[in-house]
Design a protein around this motif. Sequence first.
Motif, PDB file in Angstrom:
ATOM      1  N   GLU A  69       0.826  -1.216   0.000  1.00  0.00           N
ATOM      2  CA  GLU A  69       0.000   0.000   0.000  1.00  0.00           C
ATOM      3  C   GLU A  69       0.858   1.263   0.000  1.00  0.00           C
ATOM      4  O   GLU A  69       0.621   2.193  -0.774  1.00  0.00           O
ATOM      5  N   ASP A  80      -1.083  -5.037   2.845  1.00  0.00           N
ATOM      6  CA  ASP A  80      -1.609  -3.861   3.551  1.00  0.00           C
ATOM      7  C   ASP A  80      -1.011  -3.904   4.944  1.00  0.00           C
ATOM      8  O   ASP A  80      -1.442  -4.703   5.770  1.00  0.00           O
ATOM      9  N   ASP A 106      -4.230  -2.224   8.051  1.00  0.00           N
ATOM     10  CA  ASP A 106      -5.566  -1.973   7.477  1.00  0.00           C
ATOM     11  C   ASP A 106      -6.463  -1.484   8.618  1.00  0.00           C
ATOM     12  O   ASP A 106      -6.652  -2.179   9.608  1.00  0.00           O
ATOM     13  N   TRP A 126      -4.815  -4.480  -2.078  1.00  0.00           N
ATOM     14  CA  TRP A 126      -4.227  -4.996  -0.837  1.00  0.00           C
ATOM     15  C   TRP A 126      -5.277  -5.186   0.274  1.00  0.00           C
ATOM     16  O   TRP A 126      -5.026  -5.874   1.242  1.00  0.00           O
ATOM     17  N   ASP A 127      -6.460  -4.574   0.124  1.00  0.00           N
ATOM     18  CA  ASP A 127      -7.571  -4.838   1.063  1.00  0.00           C
ATOM     19  C   ASP A 127      -8.281  -6.149   0.709  1.00  0.00           C
ATOM     20  O   ASP A 127      -8.856  -6.803   1.566  1.00  0.00           O
TER      21      ASP A 127
HETATM   22 MG   LIG Z   1      -6.540  -1.066   3.835  1.00  0.00          MG
END
Ligand SMILES: [Mg+2]
Length: 287
Positions: free
Chosen positions: A75, A95, A98, A224-225
Amino acid sequence: MTALDCNKCWAECLDVAVEVALKAGKLVQVAAKQEKNVSTKSTPTDLVTEADQQVEDLIISTLRDRFPSHKFIGEEASAAGGKCLLTDCPTWIIDPIDGTCNFVHSFPMVAVSIGFAVNNELEFGVIYHCFDGTLYTARKGHGAFCNGIRIHVSKEKDVSKALILTEIGAKRDQDTLNIFSGNIMKFLSAPAHGIRIIGSSTLALCLIATGSAEAYYQYGLHCWDIAAAAVIIREAGGVVMDTSGGPLDLMSRRVVAAGTNEMANYIVHQLQPINYERDDIDQGVQK
Ligand SMILES: [Mg+2]
Ligand SMILES: O=P(O)(O)O[C@H]1[C@H](O)[C@@H](O)[C@H](O)[C@H](O)[C@@H]1O
Ligand SMILES: [Mg+2]
């Protein structure tokens, strides 16, 4: 490399991913107790801290030492102009924190997410809930686990018996907010049992995998989520698709996930879209 070798190799990669996620989680826990130096990225509500960068550096340096030929999508590297391009190469999709806004406010929904893809296919995912120590893992064809215990999605098909999760995304202009609230109103008047926004896409997606909620939708999250959580949901028996109802497009910044196809398709048919630029836009990908 034979199929057997690949199988052994990706299993080793997953073990290393768990190791580094736990190590990163400890760094997040320490940073959570310290003064935070907060700045913003794409919008005033898209927050980032030094800890995000430090955790990503830890994860990528550890993995690069072990697997020098692999590729990395992070990210914070992406925010600094790094490529967001998935190829056939073994690629880690990371990530580091997050739920950064939650992290800044000490709201206890914060995760480290590490996804892994090879030949353009998501192979495994690891998500570590930094505040309560819950570890979600899944590998394609091998099931999904929460702290080592097998997990399964909700098989509910009826939206009037559903808990629906979503996230707000970074844009806050009036048109976006009107569409966002319009989508929520549709489900509240279905009437779904409820809507929840917890501030971490990856942890919300893990709650679909454990059957704690029936469906998730979002516009504005990133690859990346989605990467790690998509494997965890699929291996828990759920579905992950594009908001159009087509196949998941990892770089499209939109997703619908649910325990059943029926629930996912219901969500798809209710949604009004919110447009975000693709993650791979700078690589000249037009879709
Ligand atoms: Mg995130
Ligand atoms: O930036 P991080 O990694 O904290 O990810 C969050 C996004 O920032 C939000 O826009 C988005 O809505 C989700 O909350 C997502 O988890
Ligand atoms: Mg993040």
